[in-house]
Design an enzyme around this catalytic site. Structure first.
Site, PDB file in Angstrom:
ATOM      1  N   LYS A 160     -19.938 115.796  19.082  1.00  0.00           N
ATOM      2  CA  LYS A 160     -18.329 115.498  19.295  1.00  0.00           C
ATOM      3  C   LYS A 160     -17.536 116.974  18.831  1.00  0.00           C
ATOM      4  O   LYS A 160     -18.193 117.537  17.771  1.00  0.00           O
ATOM      5  CB  LYS A 160     -17.842 114.292  18.416  1.00  0.00           C
ATOM      6  CG  LYS A 160     -16.267 114.016  18.688  1.00  0.00           C
ATOM      7  CD  LYS A 160     -15.981 112.941  17.850  1.00  0.00           C
ATOM      8  CE  LYS A 160     -14.419 112.701  18.200  1.00  0.00           C
ATOM      9  NZ  LYS A 160     -14.025 111.437  17.540  1.00  0.00           N
ATOM     10  N   GLU A 168     -25.759 112.625  18.496  1.00  0.00           N
ATOM     11  CA  GLU A 168     -24.413 112.459  19.235  1.00  0.00           C
ATOM     12  C   GLU A 168     -23.551 113.377  19.020  1.00  0.00           C
ATOM     13  O   GLU A 168     -23.207 113.765  17.759  1.00  0.00           O
ATOM     14  CB  GLU A 168     -23.769 110.968  18.867  1.00  0.00           C
ATOM     15  CG  GLU A 168     -22.466 110.646  19.830  1.00  0.00           C
ATOM     16  CD  GLU A 168     -22.092 109.614  19.273  1.00  0.00           C
ATOM     17  OE1 GLU A 168     -20.787 109.157  19.363  1.00  0.00           O
ATOM     18  OE2 GLU A 168     -22.748 108.571  18.870  1.00  0.00           O
ATOM     19  N   ASP A 214      -9.648 111.210  20.330  1.00  0.00           N
ATOM     20  CA  ASP A 214     -10.743 110.192  20.712  1.00  0.00           C
ATOM     21  C   ASP A 214     -10.030 108.864  21.098  1.00  0.00           C
ATOM     22  O   ASP A 214      -9.722 108.236  20.248  1.00  0.00           O
ATOM     23  CB  ASP A 214     -11.692 110.336  19.598  1.00  0.00           C
ATOM     24  CG  ASP A 214     -13.077 109.512  19.856  1.00  0.00           C
ATOM     25  OD1 ASP A 214     -13.012 109.016  21.296  1.00  0.00           O
ATOM     26  OD2 ASP A 214     -14.027 109.430  19.245  1.00  0.00           O
ATOM     27  N   ASP A 231     -23.298 106.604  25.512  1.00  0.00           N
ATOM     28  CA  ASP A 231     -22.155 106.048  25.253  1.00  0.00           C
ATOM     29  C   ASP A 231     -21.226 106.169  26.186  1.00  0.00           C
ATOM     30  O   ASP A 231     -20.783 107.137  26.663  1.00  0.00           O
ATOM     31  CB  ASP A 231     -21.610 106.435  23.879  1.00  0.00           C
ATOM     32  CG  ASP A 231     -22.158 106.062  22.635  1.00  0.00           C
ATOM     33  OD1 ASP A 231     -23.144 105.196  22.720  1.00  0.00           O
ATOM     34  OD2 ASP A 231     -21.764 106.494  21.346  1.00  0.00           O
ATOM     35  N   ASP A 240     -21.196  97.843   9.338  1.00  0.00           N
ATOM     36  CA  ASP A 240     -20.540  96.997  10.176  1.00  0.00           C
ATOM     37  C   ASP A 240     -21.321  95.436   9.924  1.00  0.00           C
ATOM     38  O   ASP A 240     -20.726  94.668  10.101  1.00  0.00           O
ATOM     39  CB  ASP A 240     -21.047  97.401  11.639  1.00  0.00           C
ATOM     40  CG  ASP A 240     -20.610  98.548  12.195  1.00  0.00           C
ATOM     41  OD1 ASP A 240     -19.445  98.811  11.526  1.00  0.00           O
ATOM     42  OD2 ASP A 240     -21.055  99.188  13.170  1.00  0.00           O
ATOM     43  N   GLU A 286     -21.900 110.984  24.886  1.00  0.00           N
ATOM     44  CA  GLU A 286     -20.750 110.148  25.009  1.00  0.00           C
ATOM     45  C   GLU A 286     -19.609 110.570  25.941  1.00  0.00           C
ATOM     46  O   GLU A 286     -19.120 111.869  25.874  1.00  0.00           O
ATOM     47  CB  GLU A 286     -20.255 109.708  23.483  1.00  0.00           C
ATOM     48  CG  GLU A 286     -18.768 108.811  23.919  1.00  0.00           C
ATOM     49  CD  GLU A 286     -18.108 108.397  22.534  1.00  0.00           C
ATOM     50  OE1 GLU A 286     -16.974 108.331  22.417  1.00  0.00           O
ATOM     51  OE2 GLU A 286     -18.868 107.893  21.505  1.00  0.00           O
ATOM     52  N   ASP A 322     -11.404 106.321  23.158  1.00  0.00           N
ATOM     53  CA  ASP A 322     -12.380 105.366  23.538  1.00  0.00           C
ATOM     54  C   ASP A 322     -11.892 104.219  24.294  1.00  0.00           C
ATOM     55  O   ASP A 322     -11.839 102.947  23.888  1.00  0.00           O
ATOM     56  CB  ASP A 322     -12.409 104.698  22.057  1.00  0.00           C
ATOM     57  CG  ASP A 322     -13.753 105.546  21.277  1.00  0.00           C
ATOM     58  OD1 ASP A 322     -14.508 106.242  21.923  1.00  0.00           O
ATOM     59  OD2 ASP A 322     -13.745 105.417  20.112  1.00  0.00           O
ATOM     60  N   ASP A 359     -19.208 102.402  23.918  1.00  0.00           N
ATOM     61  CA  ASP A 359     -18.770 102.845  22.709  1.00  0.00           C
ATOM     62  C   ASP A 359     -17.333 102.864  22.786  1.00  0.00           C
ATOM     63  O   ASP A 359     -16.537 104.021  23.059  1.00  0.00           O
ATOM     64  CB  ASP A 359     -19.275 104.137  22.270  1.00  0.00           C
ATOM     65  CG  ASP A 359     -18.916 104.220  20.706  1.00  0.00           C
ATOM     66  OD1 ASP A 359     -18.073 103.476  20.202  1.00  0.00           O
ATOM     67  OD2 ASP A 359     -19.175 105.313  20.141  1.00  0.00           O
ATOM     68  N   MET A 413     -30.237  99.400  19.272  1.00  0.00           N
ATOM     69  CA  MET A 413     -29.890 100.526  18.582  1.00  0.00           C
ATOM     70  C   MET A 413     -29.269 100.308  17.114  1.00  0.00           C
ATOM     71  O   MET A 413     -28.508  99.220  17.079  1.00  0.00           O
ATOM     72  CB  MET A 413     -28.924 101.397  19.342  1.00  0.00           C
ATOM     73  CG  MET A 413     -28.570 102.796  18.823  1.00  0.00           C
ATOM     74  SD  MET A 413     -27.077 102.552  17.892  1.00  0.00           S
ATOM     75  CE  MET A 413     -25.702 102.802  19.143  1.00  0.00           C
ATOM     76  N   HIS A 444     -16.244 111.983  24.109  1.00  0.00           N
ATOM     77  CA  HIS A 444     -16.856 113.437  23.515  1.00  0.00           C
ATOM     78  C   HIS A 444     -16.768 114.609  24.324  1.00  0.00           C
ATOM     79  O   HIS A 444     -16.285 115.706  23.889  1.00  0.00           O
ATOM     80  CB  HIS A 444     -17.902 113.239  22.571  1.00  0.00           C
ATOM     81  CG  HIS A 444     -17.519 112.079  21.415  1.00  0.00           C
ATOM     82  ND1 HIS A 444     -18.576 111.708  20.730  1.00  0.00           N
ATOM     83  CD2 HIS A 444     -16.799 111.371  21.322  1.00  0.00           C
ATOM     84  CE1 HIS A 444     -18.194 110.825  19.777  1.00  0.00           C
ATOM     85  NE2 HIS A 444     -16.905 110.548  20.295  1.00  0.00           N
ATOM     86  N   HIS A 498     -23.528  99.982  12.852  1.00  0.00           N
ATOM     87  CA  HIS A 498     -23.736 100.650  11.905  1.00  0.00           C
ATOM     88  C   HIS A 498     -24.408  99.729  10.654  1.00  0.00           C
ATOM     89  O   HIS A 498     -24.064  98.629  10.650  1.00  0.00           O
ATOM     90  CB  HIS A 498     -22.304 101.238  11.380  1.00  0.00           C
ATOM     91  CG  HIS A 498     -21.705 102.521  12.405  1.00  0.00           C
ATOM     92  ND1 HIS A 498     -20.892 101.800  13.525  1.00  0.00           N
ATOM     93  CD2 HIS A 498     -21.608 103.582  12.584  1.00  0.00           C
ATOM     94  CE1 HIS A 498     -20.414 102.766  14.001  1.00  0.00           C
ATOM     95  NE2 HIS A 498     -21.091 103.996  13.566  1.00  0.00           N
TER      96      HIS A 498
END
Length: 391
Positions: free
Chosen positions: A187, A185, A259, A249, A61, A221, A261, A291, A92, A224, A58
């Site tokens: 969710k 994406e 979520d 993802d 980030d 993902e 992950d 992810d 990406m 998700h 991101h």
């Protein structure tokens, strides 16, 4: 055996800075991090150590929201140096449109035009940053694009604003010569009570309403789709069939939970197997992006174990898919279940009036057809035996 599952550049395994860089906080935690934060450059070196192919980010980030130009230049210089040292690439990039308080009621779908304009500004700057490091895929996850109550906003207005934003940013990418492919994406919920366009299928339908649908695809993902109680591989297959699987993802998730992950392959062995089998058999050539996050119990050695585990699990499932395809008994049952009845060729395929008339007049023995056992129980157990290493 362990050496058979070592990551290589051709596997295109990638991680986000936000994944291996997670400090382990959760929504019930104190402000104390479990792991001290590492710099983006140090996270690149960590990923280089475990054998990853690339790193994604991101905007924030990499560059904190309030960094000065001098601070941003220093971070980018160090990040570039780490990429050069390790050979990692940046396939990406994406924009954080969900963490800052200004996005409390959405970014592109906010009722407030100032918020929508700021979100466009932030996304353009994020696209500039991604392009600077060679990214060709730009992901949009609308984590705040939704509501807790429908009295707050109209979903039609929200979709209209989202469409306008993507059309604007598509034109911006083209005007700058970035050549981005956008990947949307989905969710179903969290952090909003309901998120607009909650599944991959919903995103695929929405894409066709955009000005440049050819440049927009999806980033499904696993977690998700599992949160929505759906079969992830089916969503991926639909995206592939539509020519829209631009990114993916990988992680893991208990159905109908928050979520989680988790590490890829931790929970959903059979679902992960069929996903990897599908990706490898259709020839998907994009990044295999993880992810996911290490357990909150781990230090950075544990983060390395997590990252290695994601890649190792993918390669194990890939090997299991090869064994499945080469198992003569399994494949004999697969072939039997799909056996063609040539007598039906005259009825199937492209329509003709003559074919339709003949088919309408044909008499089927429904009881005989329905009474045929398909041996799916046996076939599924053979897969289970193979997965558990007893076949």
């Amino acid at each position: 055996m362990a050496n058979n599952f070592q990551p290589k550049p051709e596997h295109k395994f990638t991680f986000g800075l936000w994944t291996v860089g997670s400090s382990g906080r959760d929504q019930f935690a104190t402000n104390d991090p479990i792991r001290n934060s590492l710099s983006p450059a140090d996270l690149v070196r960590l990923l280089g150590e475990v054998g990853a192919y690339g790193v994604n980010f991101h905007d924030n980030d990499l560059i904190p929201m309030d960094a000065t130009p001098a601070e941003a230049d220093k971070i980018k210089k160090e990040f570039r140096k780490a990429l050069d040292e390790t050979g990692l690439v940046v396939p990406m990039a994406t924009t954080n449109l969900f963490s800052a308080a200004i996005f409390k009621d959405g970014a592109f779908t906010s009722n407030d035009p100032k918020v929508r304009a700021y979100a466009l500004q932030k996304a353009m700057r994020g696209m500039d940053l991604g392009a600077e490091f060679g990214a060709k895929i730009y992901v949009f996850w609308g984590g705040r694009e939704g509501s807790e109550t429908d009295v707050a906003k109209s979903p039609l207005e929200g979709l209209k604003h989202f469409r306008e934003a993507l059309n604007f940013l598509g034109e911006y990418s083209n005007s700058q010569g970035y050549g981005y492919k956008f990947a949307l994406e989905a969710k179903p919920n969290e952090p909003r009570g309901d998120i607009y366009l909650p599944t991959t299928g919903a995103m695929l339908g929405f894409i066709e309403t955009l000005d440049h649908p050819e440049m927009v695809g999806v980033n499904p993902e696993l977690a998700h789709e599992h949160m929505a109680g759906l079969n992830f591989m089916h969503a991926v297959a639909q995206a592939w069939d539509a020519g829209k699987l631009f990114h993916i993802d990988l992680n893991d998730q208990n159905y109908a939970r928050f979520d989680q992950d988790w590490r890829f392959g931790q929970q959903s062995w059979k679902q992960s197997f069929f996903l990897v089998k599908f990706l490898e058999e259709v020839g998907y050539n994009g990044s295999r992006h993880f992810d996911a996050h290490a357990f909150r119990t781990e230090d950075y050695e544990g983060v390395k174990d997590f990252a290695r585990g994601c890649m190792r699990s993918y390669l194990i499932f890939k090997e299991k898919a090869r064994l499945f395809n080469e198992d003569k008994e399994i494949q004999a049952l697969v072939a039997e279940s799909k056996a063609e009845d040539k007598s039906m060729d005259k009825f199937l395929g492209k329509f003709s009036a003559e074919k339709a008339a003949e088919l309408k007049a044909f008499s089927f023995d429904r009881n005989a057809i329905a009474g045929r056992g398909l041996k799916y129980e046996k076939l599924d157990q053979m897969l289970t035996d193979l997965m558990l290493g007893v076949r």
